[in-house]
Design an enzyme around this catalytic site. Sequence first.
Site, PDB file in Angstrom:
ATOM      1  N   SER A 110       0.549  -1.312   0.021  1.00 57.81           N
ATOM      2  CA  SER A 110      -0.136   0.238   0.037  1.00 57.81           C
ATOM      3  C   SER A 110       0.990   1.451  -0.657  1.00 57.81           C
ATOM      4  CB  SER A 110      -0.678  -0.154   1.574  1.00 57.81           C
ATOM      5  OG  SER A 110      -0.140   0.123   2.557  1.00 57.81           O
ATOM      6  N   ASP A 159      11.997   5.525   4.733  1.00 57.04           N
ATOM      7  CA  ASP A 159      10.762   4.911   6.035  1.00 57.04           C
ATOM      8  C   ASP A 159      11.545   3.891   6.830  1.00 57.04           C
ATOM      9  OD1 ASP A 159       9.847   5.595   3.364  1.00 57.04           O
ATOM     10  OD2 ASP A 159      10.111   3.559   2.701  1.00 57.04           O
TER      11      ASP A 159
END
Length: 373
Positions: A110, A159
């Site tokens: 996602s 991230d």
Amino acid sequence: MNEKDYEYAVSAAGRINIIGEHIDYCGGKVLPAALSLKNTVYIRPNGTDRINISWTTLPGTVSLDIDGLESYKGLKYGSYQAGSAFVWQRAGHNIIGCDMLYDCSIPFGSGLSSSAAIEVSTIAALATIAGENFEKVDVALKAQQAEREYIGVNCGIMDQYASACGKENSAILLDCKTLESQYIPIELNGYSLVITDSKKPHSLVSGKYNERRAETEEALKILQRHVKIDCLADMPPAQFEKYCRVLEGSVRDRARHVIYECERVRLAVAAMKAGDMEGLGDLLNRSHQSLSKLYDVTGRELDALAGAAREHPACAGSRMTGAGFGGCTISLVKTGDVEDFKNYVLKRYERETGYAAECYDADISEGICVKKL
Ligand code: GLA
């Protein structure tokens, strides 16, 4: 699953990036935030020389030999875990035999960094069960190495850093050149961030990602023949305009995106601090435009989703978040109108693309959490 069968629950977060896209690997400042969507690893020692991995959502077990961790690159499931354990071990850390159960609430593919959360929580769990104290930043750096060397995505640090070091209700203003960071409270002055998944399946993401990164490196090399800069983020827009003619075609477009996206992060932090949500929304829109037209990482679906969001009167701005090529958008929406906004956008998007998008409810949350069970 009974929690009490395990010794620790160690989690790491998914993330959104508010702004500063595709600039972490160019030394830029980015503004991610960790989510309450997370990956939790339940872990216990098993007295063997193997790491046994299972999932709450997948059948079966994968068993890794602690003395052969470099050999699991091709696994369908378990290569993120093997790579993370391998890099941690290679850095001189002790790994002990253990059982690890993975419970992930971040939807895979996602663009909300389920992979970073798996890598970060794996390392933090292995360190915890071996009785080691760790620095969250160090865990993030090793997790990034695993992604780059073992998985083959030449990613930046954003991230893994957000997944490890996130803080409740705060964004992280992270300087990816120096790794200096600052927490910025997320106070949105009557607005909320809505996360919407385009549900466009990711394909060939790693190849295209690595290609973009290579293009920015090429731009840097050419510009360095003319100006003294360490990374693209060092170059202010005015200087770029003076020298951009030395670049050609898509390489020039990629560099232009990076230079102006760095500027937008600076402006977005100022807008957030001033409570100027219209200003922040406008920057989100401009970031998306640039990622679409100059960086070419949005595609029809993300453009349609951000476009539908912008049509709604309660939306100040909307953009893709993460690597792109599918995945999620974030939209800044007046809090009282969020439900109406969601209904409108989901219908409008499905009519245009045929995909049923989904909105996720998530809070801005902590990075690594270790819980003794
Ligand atoms: C992926 C990478 C990050 C960053 C973003 C784009 O999520 O893992 O390092 O480059 O794409 O901003």
